[in-house]
Each structure stands twice: as C-alpha cells, then as structure tokens.
Scaffold this motif. Structure first.
Motif, short mmCIF file in Angstrom:
data_model
loop_
_atom_site.label_atom_id
_atom_site.label_comp_id
_atom_site.label_asym_id
_atom_site.label_seq_id
_atom_site.Cartn_x
_atom_site.Cartn_y
_atom_site.Cartn_z
N GLN A 1 -20.06 5.81 33.68
CA GLN A 1 -21.11 6.68 33.14
C GLN A 1 -22.48 6.23 33.64
O GLN A 1 -23.33 7.07 34.01
CB GLN A 1 -21.08 6.64 31.61
N PHE A 2 -22.71 4.93 33.68
CA PHE A 2 -23.97 4.39 34.18
C PHE A 2 -24.19 4.80 35.64
O PHE A 2 -25.30 5.17 36.03
CB PHE A 2 -23.98 2.87 34.04
N ILE A 3 -23.14 4.71 36.44
CA ILE A 3 -23.24 5.10 37.85
C ILE A 3 -23.62 6.57 37.98
O ILE A 3 -24.52 6.93 38.75
CB ILE A 3 -21.91 4.82 38.58
N HIS A 4 -22.96 7.43 37.23
CA HIS A 4 -23.24 8.88 37.29
C HIS A 4 -24.68 9.18 36.86
O HIS A 4 -25.35 10.02 37.48
CB HIS A 4 -22.25 9.65 36.41
N GLU A 5 -25.12 8.51 35.80
CA GLU A 5 -26.44 8.82 35.25
C GLU A 5 -27.58 8.20 36.06
O GLU A 5 -28.73 8.61 35.90
CB GLU A 5 -26.52 8.34 33.79
N ASN B 1 -19.83 5.56 46.58
CA ASN B 1 -19.99 6.40 47.76
C ASN B 1 -19.39 7.79 47.55
O ASN B 1 -19.95 8.80 47.99
CB ASN B 1 -19.35 5.73 48.98
N ASP B 2 -18.23 7.84 46.88
CA ASP B 2 -17.60 9.14 46.60
C ASP B 2 -18.51 10.00 45.72
O ASP B 2 -18.66 11.20 45.96
CB ASP B 2 -16.25 8.94 45.90
N ILE B 3 -19.13 9.38 44.71
CA ILE B 3 -20.04 10.11 43.83
C ILE B 3 -21.24 10.62 44.63
O ILE B 3 -21.67 11.78 44.49
CB ILE B 3 -20.52 9.22 42.66
N ARG B 4 -21.79 9.77 45.47
CA ARG B 4 -22.94 10.16 46.28
C ARG B 4 -22.61 11.31 47.23
O ARG B 4 -23.38 12.26 47.37
CB ARG B 4 -23.45 8.94 47.06
#
Length: 344
Positions: free
Chosen positions: A241-245, A284-287
């Motif tokens: 969640q921290f990564i997404h936000e 990297n996938d999220i980015r």
C-alpha cells in the motif's frame, strides 16, 4: 467461571469429558470426535482426532456464554502441546503455577509440564476463539527410538528429548505463514470422513515439521530470522500500500522497511511468497503499469510521466519500458491514440 476437568490423552477423552460437563451429546465420525455447543452454553464446536504415533489434534472454534477454565488432568506424564491461536485470545498456565501466559491472535506456544502436573486453558466469556492444539505423547512418538542419538545433539532436545518430563518448557512466538496455510486448509477441508482422516494425519505432520523449522528460526536473533510469521503478512501488505500511495517518490527498500517495521530479509521473503517477485521488480511493475495508463489517457509528456512514476532518468525509463512492452514510450502512445472512425 465454569471449571472443567478433562483427560489429556487420548484426545477423544477431552471431547467426552467436555460433553459430560456441559451435558451435551458428542458425535464420532471415523476417528473424529465432535461436540457442538448448545444455545445455553455458547456457540460453535470443539473437535478432536487421534492421528498416528502418539499425535493428536484438538480444534476449538467456539464462543462461550461464561468464562471457562479447562483443566487437563492425568495420572502420568502430560503430552507436549503446540498451541496456535488464530482468533481471539486464550490464557495458559501450568497447574502447579499461577503465572498466566496470554496467547493472542497469530501467536503460538510450545508447552510441556513437569512431572505429572497438567495444563490449564482459560477462555473468556463472549469472545470468539479459534485455537488449535497439536498434542504429542513424547514417549510414543515413533521417531525417538530411531533418532534419539541425533536428537540429543540438537537444539530440539529440550522440547522432544525430555520424555519423562523432568522439567517444564514454555516457548512463545508468532506462528509462521506456512503454519497459517495449514490451518486454512484444515478449516476449509470438506469431504467424507475417511478422506478427512487421511488429510488430518498429513496435516499433523505438516504442522509438526513447520513448527520445528520455526522453533529453530526463533532461536536466531530477530535480524537473522528468515521464516515469515503470519502477523508479518499484514506488514508486507502495508508495504505494498505504501508503494502504491508513494510511487512518485523515489523510495529505497530501506525506506520501505523502516515504514513497515520489517527487516529487508523478511520483506523480500514476504514479496516472494505473496507476490512471486522481488521488491524492486514489484515496484518496477507498478511504475510501468502507471506509465502505460498515463501514456494512453493523458497528454503528459514523457519527462512528466517519468517524474510521476518516481524515476529521475528518462533514458532508464525508456529502457525498462521497452523491455516490458517491446516498444518505446512514444511508439506505445502512438499505437494507442484513438483514430477517427471512417463513418465520421
């Protein structure tokens, strides 16, 4: 408080004694004994099954309408108990001691009483509890004869080698994700009782094997533990969640570890188990997913998109984007530009 005295082994006697104390019938299906709580007692059930080689398992899935204290009594050595609280909380103490050990959700304990002293488990009124108790008659467990020399030399001797119960033993911690998965399988298994008996025998050995591995991992200091505990799963998900936000920020793995309170080893292990990925690959996938959305649906230029996905190098962004999509960001955008319909 209602106090009930029950036998320790075989575990079917626990069910029979509980049924007698609450004036309830019990059921026997293949090897599994079951008592269902009546409305005046509470709700839920308690079941038990003897497995093999001195192993048995008791499952408490219940909520009582009164405080209940279950005293395990026996005229000879009590079994070694592996207790796992998957919901609510319970108290444990040795019958010859006043010290209470509270087990909360996600916690487990290995307990062995001294001499003929028993165990006392307390359950609170109006609290839903899920408790699994793997019971071992150390004298009957078949591996002692074949492996006794190896056992004496290992760090497991304090637990398994004290067949005559010369001293008490108590070890508490948080149970692992591997153990949690076994509990989920036990809870969801729905088949005939013949297959369930085979399944439960297998599950008993899975619990024992995973518990031994976790106990040895517990002996390491916290920074050197590698087995992921169930309570730590929520922290791994907090990291996600921290990564997404905060994807626009260039956070290091160390930043994420500090945010959720896990070591890098534990966090990497969590990502591997839950997402089949390293932390960096997941980021990297999220980015790249965000970048592809921005290229398709906005007019941001490439430099702006690089910034919005938390990178600082346009050339690096173009490199990893092409590796993922086999085309440059500009080519990707052009391919997804809506072309006017021929009917217009």
């Amino acid at each position: 408080m209602v106090t009930i005295k029950v036998n320790s082994l075989p575990v079917d006697l626990v069910i029979k004694d509980l049924a007698t104390a609450f004036q309830l019938p019990y059921q026997l299906n293949c090897r599994e004994y079951l008592v269902e709580l009546s409305e005046n007692v509470g709700e839920g059930y308690i079941k038990a099954m003897m497995l093999e080689s001195g192993l048995g398992i008791i499952e408490y899935h219940c909520k009582f309408k009164m405080d209940v204290e279950i005293q395990f009594v026996k005229d000879f050595t009590h079994p070694l108990k592996f207790l796992y609280c998957t919901k609510g909380s319970v108290n444990h103490r040795f019958s010859n001691e006043d010290v209470l050990h509270e087990l909360q959700e996600y916690q487990q304990a290995i307990v062995a009483s001294q001499d003929y002293n028993g165990h006392v488990i307390s359950l609170k009124k109006d609290q839903e509890v899920n408790l699994y108790s793997l019971e071992m008659d150390r004298e009957r467990f078949m591996l002692y004869d074949e492996c006794s020399s190896e056992l004496i030399k290992s760090d497991l001797n304090d637990i398994f080698g004290d067949v005559l119960a010369k001293k008490s033993f108590y070890h508490e911690g948080y149970y692992s994700l591997a153990l949690a998965e076994v509990f989920e399988q036990i809870n969801s298994f729905d088949d005939n009782y013949f297959l369930r008996t085979i399944f439960m025998i297998s599950s008993g050995y899975q619990l024992l094997g995973n518990q031994i591995a976790q106990y040895q991992d517990d002996l390491n200091n916290e920074d050197n533990r590698h087995i992921l505990r169930q309570y730590e799963v929520s922290r791994v998900r907090e990291a996600v969640q921290f990564i997404h936000e905060n994807i626009e920020r260039t956070n290091t793995i160390n930043d994420i570890c500090k945010e959720v309170g896990l070591t890098e080893t534990k966090l990497q292990e969590g990502f591997k188990i839950l997402y089949g990925s390293t932390i960096n690959n997941y980021i990297n996938d999220i980015r790249l997913n965000l970048a592809s959305q921005l290229l398709r649906s906005t007019n941001f230029n490439i430099s702006e998109i690089v910034y919005k996905v938390g990178l600082t190098s346009r050339s690096y962004f173009s490199k990893i984007f092409k590796e993922e999509y086999q085309m440059t960001p500009t080519e990707y955008r052009q391919m997804h530009i809506k072309k006017p319909s021929l009917d217009n």
